[in-house]
Every structure is written in structure tokens, then in C-alpha cells.
Design an enzyme around this catalytic site. Structure first.
Site, PDB file in Angstrom:
ATOM      1  N   CYS A 166     -14.540  21.220  -9.550  1.00 22.49           N
ATOM      2  CA  CYS A 166     -15.788  20.504  -9.247  1.00 22.49           C
ATOM      3  C   CYS A 166     -16.974  21.046 -10.049  1.00 22.49           C
ATOM      4  O   CYS A 166     -17.612  20.313 -10.807  1.00 22.49           O
ATOM      5  CB  CYS A 166     -16.053  20.609  -7.752  1.00 22.49           C
ATOM      6  SG  CYS A 166     -17.664  20.031  -7.258  1.00 22.49           S
ATOM      7  N   LYS A 175     -21.606  14.644 -14.270  1.00 19.51           N
ATOM      8  CA  LYS A 175     -22.862  13.978 -13.870  1.00 19.51           C
ATOM      9  C   LYS A 175     -23.985  14.302 -14.846  1.00 19.51           C
ATOM     10  O   LYS A 175     -24.851  13.464 -15.115  1.00 19.51           O
ATOM     11  CB  LYS A 175     -23.255  14.359 -12.437  1.00 19.51           C
ATOM     12  CG  LYS A 175     -22.666  13.430 -11.387  1.00 19.51           C
ATOM     13  CD  LYS A 175     -21.201  13.571 -11.226  1.00 19.51           C
ATOM     14  CE  LYS A 175     -20.252  12.509 -11.346  1.00 19.51           C
ATOM     15  NZ  LYS A 175     -18.866  12.814 -11.204  1.00 19.51           N
ATOM     16  N   HIS A 579     -40.430   1.394   2.361  1.00 17.89           N
ATOM     17  CA  HIS A 579     -40.598   0.388   1.309  1.00 17.89           C
ATOM     18  C   HIS A 579     -41.426   0.966   0.166  1.00 17.89           C
ATOM     19  O   HIS A 579     -42.411   1.652   0.429  1.00 17.89           O
ATOM     20  CB  HIS A 579     -41.305  -0.834   1.893  1.00 17.89           C
ATOM     21  CG  HIS A 579     -41.634  -1.870   0.854  1.00 17.89           C
ATOM     22  ND1 HIS A 579     -40.677  -2.699   0.319  1.00 17.89           N
ATOM     23  CD2 HIS A 579     -42.813  -2.188   0.250  1.00 17.89           C
ATOM     24  CE1 HIS A 579     -41.253  -3.493  -0.571  1.00 17.89           C
ATOM     25  NE2 HIS A 579     -42.544  -3.207  -0.630  1.00 17.89           N
TER      26      HIS A 579
HETATM   27  P1  FAD Z   1     -10.316  22.820  -7.307  1.00 12.59           P
HETATM   28  O1  FAD Z   1     -11.735  22.481  -7.457  1.00 12.59           O
HETATM   29  O2  FAD Z   1      -9.379  22.311  -8.330  1.00 12.59           O
HETATM   30  O3  FAD Z   1     -10.222  24.392  -7.203  1.00 12.59           O
HETATM   31  C1  FAD Z   1      -8.998  25.054  -7.131  1.00 12.59           C
HETATM   32  C2  FAD Z   1      -9.165  26.423  -7.751  1.00 12.59           C
HETATM   33  O4  FAD Z   1      -7.995  27.183  -7.506  1.00 12.59           O
HETATM   34  C3  FAD Z   1      -9.334  26.375  -9.273  1.00 12.59           C
HETATM   35  O5  FAD Z   1     -10.500  27.070  -9.631  1.00 12.59           O
HETATM   36  C4  FAD Z   1      -8.092  27.065  -9.822  1.00 12.59           C
HETATM   37  O6  FAD Z   1      -8.360  27.846 -10.978  1.00 12.59           O
HETATM   38  C5  FAD Z   1      -7.698  27.952  -8.654  1.00 12.59           C
HETATM   39  N1  FAD Z   1      -6.278  28.273  -8.615  1.00 12.59           N
HETATM   40  C6  FAD Z   1      -5.219  27.449  -8.770  1.00 12.59           C
HETATM   41  N2  FAD Z   1      -4.068  28.108  -8.581  1.00 12.59           N
HETATM   42  C7  FAD Z   1      -4.416  29.390  -8.309  1.00 12.59           C
HETATM   43  C8  FAD Z   1      -3.676  30.564  -8.007  1.00 12.59           C
HETATM   44  N3  FAD Z   1      -2.338  30.549  -7.924  1.00 12.59           N
HETATM   45  N4  FAD Z   1      -4.358  31.710  -7.797  1.00 12.59           N
HETATM   46  C9  FAD Z   1      -5.709  31.753  -7.862  1.00 12.59           C
HETATM   47  N5  FAD Z   1      -6.450  30.674  -8.139  1.00 12.59           N
HETATM   48  C10 FAD Z   1      -5.812  29.507  -8.334  1.00 12.59           C
HETATM   49  N6  FAD Z   1     -15.093  14.806  -6.582  1.00 12.59           N
HETATM   50  C11 FAD Z   1     -16.180  14.351  -5.949  1.00 12.59           C
HETATM   51  O7  FAD Z   1     -16.252  14.425  -4.726  1.00 12.59           O
HETATM   52  N7  FAD Z   1     -17.229  13.815  -6.653  1.00 12.59           N
HETATM   53  C12 FAD Z   1     -17.197  13.699  -7.998  1.00 12.59           C
HETATM   54  O8  FAD Z   1     -18.153  13.214  -8.594  1.00 12.59           O
HETATM   55  C13 FAD Z   1     -16.061  14.169  -8.692  1.00 12.59           C
HETATM   56  N8  FAD Z   1     -15.984  14.078 -10.035  1.00 12.59           N
HETATM   57  C14 FAD Z   1     -14.883  14.568 -10.680  1.00 12.59           C
HETATM   58  C15 FAD Z   1     -14.821  14.455 -12.059  1.00 12.59           C
HETATM   59  C16 FAD Z   1     -13.715  14.941 -12.730  1.00 12.59           C
HETATM   60  C17 FAD Z   1     -13.649  14.818 -14.229  1.00 12.59           C
HETATM   61  C18 FAD Z   1     -12.656  15.568 -12.006  1.00 12.59           C
HETATM   62  C19 FAD Z   1     -11.451  16.114 -12.728  1.00 12.59           C
HETATM   63  C20 FAD Z   1     -12.707  15.654 -10.632  1.00 12.59           C
HETATM   64  C21 FAD Z   1     -13.818  15.159  -9.953  1.00 12.59           C
HETATM   65  N9  FAD Z   1     -13.906  15.228  -8.574  1.00 12.59           N
HETATM   66  C22 FAD Z   1     -14.999  14.728  -7.921  1.00 12.59           C
HETATM   67  C23 FAD Z   1     -12.823  15.817  -7.755  1.00 12.59           C
HETATM   68  C24 FAD Z   1     -13.195  17.247  -7.345  1.00 12.59           C
HETATM   69  O9  FAD Z   1     -13.479  18.007  -8.480  1.00 12.59           O
HETATM   70  C25 FAD Z   1     -12.060  17.845  -6.561  1.00 12.59           C
HETATM   71  O10 FAD Z   1     -11.755  16.998  -5.474  1.00 12.59           O
HETATM   72  C26 FAD Z   1     -12.427  19.213  -6.007  1.00 12.59           C
HETATM   73  O11 FAD Z   1     -12.749  20.093  -7.046  1.00 12.59           O
HETATM   74  C27 FAD Z   1     -11.265  19.763  -5.187  1.00 12.59           C
HETATM   75  O12 FAD Z   1     -11.580  21.035  -4.742  1.00 12.59           O
HETATM   76  P2  FAD Z   1     -10.428  22.129  -4.497  1.00 12.59           P
HETATM   77  O13 FAD Z   1     -11.139  23.369  -4.106  1.00 12.59           O
HETATM   78  O14 FAD Z   1      -9.400  21.572  -3.607  1.00 12.59           O
HETATM   79  O15 FAD Z   1      -9.733  22.316  -5.915  1.00 12.59           O
END
Ligand code: FAD
Length: 600
Positions: A166, A175, A579
Site C-alpha cells: 500500500c 495516487k 452547498h
Molecule cells: P501488503 O501491503 O502486501 O503487505 C504485506 C507485507 O508483508 C509486505 O511488505 C511484504 O514484504 C511482507 N512479507 C511478505 N512475506 C513475508 C515474510 N515471509 N516475512 C516477512 N515479511 C513478509 N488498496 C486500496 O484500498 N486502495 C487503493 O487505492 C489501492 N491501490 C493499489 C494500487 C496498486 C498498484 C496495488 C498493487 C494495490 C493497491 N491496493 C489498494 C491494494 C492494497 O495495496 C492492498 O490491499 C494492501 O496493501 C494489503 O495489505 P496487506 O498488509 O495485507 O499486504
């Protein structure tokens, strides 16, 4: 009250350890977080730090002595009690010092120290941490911060940068780019209407990219600050679940194990490739590369017209790149209400984006100059471009996550969890994009679909920690998840599409108010868009919200709260809307549904 330092359990198989060295002698002052002794297990020698400040009143286990897990090795006088009296009690074997309740270590100076075995007071299992979180994205960092706020001893393991997809590669940098794109487009297409003229418009593409990267970096550092504030320990490394209570951390420096009462998996997701077409990071790219290209492509092909595909189409079109979007399903943003998708298609076509819906990508080949796509379906043919962005969905990050005997259940590549975030193993939880949700059959939520959004990840994480801590059993209503796409015009929605609501054979009231009748939208020069609200005709329940137009992502929150408070169309109409604002269109759309709109 005196605090006992006990032999910590550093792995599930550990039953005893040896005190190799004391770093303090009796009578020495101890600061919380300070290393007090080195402990040797059958696997490694590790320093142990004190959670409580005070005076080391008595050393019970001498250097070289083997001690059972949970047994006292020393005692800290933390208050006005006299170290000599404590010493006497322990020497005579009459000690009854009750362990203090588990508490987090007090503040430490920056940076957040790496995790070490702690002398935290004994608790069931005597784990080093109350909670270990694997992953530091919106799910993982929110879980860790909430746990810190609730005074849990918490460690967050992140293998790349705090903030996850994110902050670093998703919501935020895109954004920044989209806002730059909108600014450029306004100048290009509408400057004259606003009485602005210029001689030459040039775009410094690397500068747009570096601005978005700088914002991402700044926010990631902000998480580090919050971790320090809430006493969350943080370690850069890959976490691997070995089984209940045990996690292995592999970093550039070493590999070691930590133990925790609870483990929260929040490893997120990565882009899914097209079957048989591997990403090469140069010509066949994911959104990560698309937001960080060294040069502006002359032409980009985008496969997949969900939120990510449409946002990149919008950005690259705005900066002057030729854009082709290929989508197998019937519309752009196929999960949105049809009216919304159709209007977005019209706007994209007006801007000369080549939109090919109901079209399948049969083949992707790299060529010396870029890529070649072979398409079939409604708009078949061959498309050549400098790069192709594949944005067809995401798959959970599970590579290397599970040790060979972890026993964790996976469903369709994702971690199987119920809507209370519980995996198949006790005390192991999963939240965010890595999850495949499972509902009881009677809930009718279609099996396993998880909304992969940052705000969902965040709320799941906070709820999960509050559940573990026993402070709240709040759950998410997965039928009312708000979702936004930040194209121009923006798209924002929640709940059922009109088609879905009609399939349920409910009597509906539908109200639609166009931005061409909104004073605010016209003043901004943004007449493309509408607010469409779907209510149950009998009870006035808000079933669906579908909006397209400028600023709709910001005004969606009003309807999220309205839904939460079970507001009816009458209550929305009767709430005074300021408004001139875009939010008035919500009041007017409710008015249309109820037959009493003023401006239509
Ligand atoms: P992530 O953000 O993916 O975080 C997971 C973390 O775990 C990562 O930093 C990774 O390095 C770490 N990790 C993985 N495996 C391991 C391990 N074994 N050991 C230690 N660390 C590990 N969502 C919205 O709501 N609004 C938006 O505008 C939006 N825009 C987006 C635009 C793009 C281009 C993308 C790709 C996604 C977008 N999203 C958006 C989706 C949003 O980014 C994700 O839903 C959100 O980041 C999910 O959060 P998370 O913590 O589950 O996973």
C-alpha cells in the site's frame, strides 16, 4: 513489587537453558531493555534483556548453571523494597514474589531495537512475545501498533519496507502519479476554457516518478516512528512459521527463532502472471515496475481492467503515452455497477484510450522493440507496445512462509481463515491480502472471496488484535465494503449493484443524480458523473451505492456511516448537506429515489 527474571522458552522443544554470563552484578541498576545476561540453548547463545527497570536484587542462577524453563534466575527490585530483604528470602527459599502481570517494555530511544529473548515475567508457555506479526503492510503494521497500544509485547517482522504494498508500491504512489496526471490533463485539454494559455508544455517523467517515490518513503518512515511510539519491536527479515508459537527469522545477518503466544500472518499479495507468461520486469511488467519506469513508454498495453489496470490507463494517457486496455469481461471495472463502467468506457474512449473489452489475450511475446500481444474476441488483432502491464489480480505471498511441519491450511494458494481471522491452528491468525476467507455455508458469501483492499486489511488486523486481547469482538460486514478507483473521473461504490439487487427479487427504489446538474461539479469543470443509490423499497435500507465523478472517493464515507447507522433514504434527504459540494448529489439521489429531488 519485585520482578522475577525467569528462564525464557526460546523454542517449543526447549526445556532448559544455561546462564552463560551475567552482564550485571547484584546491586547494579538496570534499565528496561538493557541486556542482563546471555542464555545458551541447545541451538544458540542469545542475549536476554530486562523488561523492567530497577536494581538487580539477587542472582539466583550463577554463570554456567543449567536452569529449567520458567525457573527464576534473578530478581529485580522495582520499587521501594529493599534488595537485601529480597536476597534473604531467595537465599532461604521462602520467596513468594508473585510475578507482575505481563506488560510491554517502557519507551526506548530510537531506533526500535531488534528483538531479543526477554526476561518478561512468566506467563503460560513463557514466550518471548505476546504477539509476533509476519508482514509490515497495512494489516501487519496496524496489528503491531494496536498490540503495542494494548501493552502487548509485540514484534513485527518485515522482509522489505514497512508499509507493505500500500504505502510503497500501491495505494499511495499511484495516487501521487494520478494526481499529477489529472493536473497535466487539465492543462492540456482545458486550460483555454479557464482562460489559461501557455507556449509549450513539457513533462519531466522521471520527476513525476521521483515525487511519488519520495511520498512513499516518507510514509514508510512514519510507520517506524509509530512503532517507536507504541513500543513495537521491528525486525527486517523473512518470517517463517515453524508451528504453533514458533517463527524463524532469516535476515541478511543471521537466522534465529522467536516464540510468541499468538502469531498473526499478514504477508499480503503479489501480482499474478498470465498463465505461461512470466514477468521479466522490463517489457512484461507488474504495477511495481509500471510506477517506476526509467523512461516514459510511447505505448503501453494493459491486460486487465480492474482498478489497477484502469488507474494506470488513466495516468499514462494523461501524460501522453498511447494506451490499449484489454479486458476479457464485458466492461471496464467489471465488478462495478454497469452504469458506472459504461460511463468510464465513454470517457476513456473520448480520450482516445483503445479499450478492448470482451477480448482475450491469447499470446504475449517480447520483440526487439517491446512486446506483441495477439488478441481474440470482440476486438481481435495484434497489438505492439513498448511494455505490457499485466494487472489481472493478485496471489498471496506464501513463498517460504511455511516451515515443512507448520500444519497451516492453504486454500487456492491463500491462507484459509474464517471471518474471525482464525486459521486452522489455534493462536495463529491471518489478515489482509494473504487470506482466503471462509464463511459458514448459511452466510451465503460465495465461499472464499476476500476483498483485497488496504482499508479491509487494516480493519481485519485491528479487530484481530482486539479479539486476541479480549477488548472487542467487532467483526467486518463483508457485504458493505467500500471500494474506490482513482481514475478521472473517480469511481466509488459499496454494496450491491442494481443487477444483483434485482436478481434478489426485492422491491427497489433507485435514485440517480447526474453531476451535470451539480453546481459544484460544473464550477470545477467536471460534469461527467453521477450518484446512484439503491434502497429497499419497503424498509428504506441502503443496499447499494455507485458513484462516478470527481471527488466521489471522498464523499463515499458519508454513505459508509449512513449504512452503519442503518439510515434510510428519508434520513439522508433530511440531513443538511453543505452547498455547494459534491455531497449534495447524495442527498439529491436519495431525493430522486423518494420522488422528492429539488434539482432534477
Ligand atoms: P501488503 O501491503 O502486501 O503487505 C504485506 C507485507 O508483508 C509486505 O511488505 C511484504 O514484504 C511482507 N512479507 C511478505 N512475506 C513475508 C515474510 N515471509 N516475512 C516477512 N515479511 C513478509 N488498496 C486500496 O484500498 N486502495 C487503493 O487505492 C489501492 N491501490 C493499489 C494500487 C496498486 C498498484 C496495488 C498493487 C494495490 C493497491 N491496493 C489498494 C491494494 C492494497 O495495496 C492492498 O490491499 C494492501 O496493501 C494489503 O495489505 P496487506 O498488509 O495485507 O499486504
Amino acid at each position: 513489587m519485585p520482578v522475577e527474571i525467569t528462564m525464557p522458552q526460546l523454542s517449543d522443544t526447549m526445556t532448559e537453558g544455561t546462564v552463560v554470563k551475567w552482564h550485571k552484578k547484584e546491586g547494579d541498576k538496570i534499565n528496561s531493555g538493557e541486556e542482563v545476561a546471555d542464555i545458551e540453548t541447545d541451538k544458540a547463545t542469545m542475549p536476554m534483556e530486562a523488561f523492567d527497570a530497577g536494581t538487580l536484587a539477587v542472582i539466583v542462577a550463577r554463570e554456567g548453571q543449567k536452569v529449567k524453563v520458567g525457573q527464576v534466575i534473578g530478581v529485580i527490585a522495582t520499587g521501594s523494597e529493599k534488595p537485601d530483604e529480597i536476597k534473604k528470602k531467595y537465599a532461604s527459599g521462602t520467596a513468594t514474589a508473585a510475578p507482575k502481570p505481563v506488560e510491554a517494555p517502557p519507551s526506548k530511544p530510537a531506533p526500535a531495537p531488534a528483538a531479543k529473548p526477554s526476561s518478561a515475567p512468566a506467563k503460560p508457555g513463557n514466550y518471548q512475545f505476546d504477539i509476533v506479526v509476519i508482514g509490515g503492510g497495512p494489516a501487519g503494521y496496524a496489528a503491531a501498533i494496536r498490540a503495542g497500544q494494548l501493552k502487548k509485547r509485540v514484534l513485527c517482522i518485515e522482509k522489505e519496507s514497512l508499509g507493505g504494498t500500500c504505502l510503497n508500491w500501491g495505494c499511495i504512489p499511484t495516487k501521487a502519479l494520478l494526481d499529477d496526471g489529472a493536473f497535466i490533463r487539465k492543462l492540456r485539454l482545458h486550460a483555454a476554457e479557464h482562460g489559461v494559455s501557455y507556449k509549450d508544455l513539457s513533462i519531466d517523467f522521471p520527476k513525476l516518478i521521483s515525487r511519488s517515490r519520495a511520498i512513499a518513503d516518507k510514509l514508510s518512515k512514519g510507520i517506524e516512528h509509530l512503532f517507536r511510539k507504541y513500543e513495537v519491536k521491528h525486525e527486517i527479515g523473512a518470517g517463517q512459521l515453524l508451528g504453533p508459537h514458533r517463527v524463524k527469522i532469516t535476515s541478511a545477518q543471521n537466522t534465529r527463532e522467536v516464540t510468541a503466544d499468538h502469531i498473526i500472518i499478514a504477508t499480503g499479495a503479489k501480482a499474478t502472471p498470465l498463465p505461461g507468461v512470466a514477468f521479466d520486469g522490463k517489457k512484461i511488467i507488474t504495477s511495481r515496475e509500471a510506477m517506476n519506469l526509467p523512461r516514459q513508454p510511447k505505448k503501453i498495453a494493459i491486460i486487465g481492467a480492474g482498478a489497477i489496470g484502469c488507474e494506470f490507463a488513466d495516468f499514462y494517457n494523461a501524460v501522453g503515452t498511447e494506451v490499449v486496455v484489454v479486458e476479457m469481461l464485458d466492461h471496464l471495472l467489471p465488478n462495478e455497477d454497469d452504469d458506472v463502467s459504461v460511463l468510464l468506457e465513454r470517457v476513456f474512449a473520448k480520450r482516445e484510450i483503445d479499450v478492448r473489452v470482451k477480448t482475450k489475450t491469447d499470446k504475449v511475446e517480447t520483440t526487439p522493440g517491446g512486446v506483441k500481444l495477439t488478441l481474440s474476441g470482440a476486438k481481435p488483432g495484434v497489438v505492439e507496445a513498448d511494455v505490457v502491464l499485466v494487472a489481472i489480480g493478485v496471489s498471496a505471498n506464501t513463498d517460504g512462509l511455511l516451515g515443512s511441519n507448520s500444519g497451516l491450511e492453504i486454500f487456492k494458494g491463500r491462507i484459509k481463515a474464517d471471518p474471525q481471522y482464525q486459521t486452522n491452528l489455534p493462536n495463529i491468525w491471518a489478515v489482509g491480502d494473504c487470506v482466503s476467507l471462509h464463511w459458514p455455508p448459511q452466510e451465503g458469501m460465495g465461499g472464499y472471496r476476500h476483498p483485497d483492499l488496504a482499508h479491509v486489511a487494516h480493519h481485519e488486523a485491528v479487530n484481530c488484535v482486539e479479539r486476541i486481547a479480549g477488548v472487542s469482538d467487532h467483526l467486518i460486514d463483508y457485504k458493505s465494503i467500500p471500494g474506490c478507483t482513482y481514475t478521472h473521473p473517480q469511481v466509488a461504490s459499496m454494496g450491491m449493484s442494481e443487477r444483483k439487487a434485482r436478481e434478489l427479487n426485492r422491491k427497489l427504489k433507485v435514485g440517480k443524480f447526474p453531476f451535470s446538474a451539480s453546481g459544484r461539479a460544473l464550477a470545477m469543470g467536471e460534469p461527467d458523473g453521477f450518484v446512484k443509490l439503491i434502497f429497499d423499497a419497503q424498509y428504506g435500507e441502503l443496499l447499494g451505492v455507485h458513484m462516478i465523478g470527481e471527488n466521489v472517493t471522498d464523499i463515499l464515507a458519508e454513505l459508509v456511516v449512513a449504512k452503519k447507522l442503518e439510515a434510510t433514504e428519508a434520513e439522508i434527504i433530511e440531513a443538511i448537506h453543505p452547498h455547494p459540494t459534491f455531497s449534495e448529489a447524495i442527498m439529491e439521489a436519495a431525493g430522486v429515489a423518494d420522488g422528492r429531488a429539488i434539482h432534477l
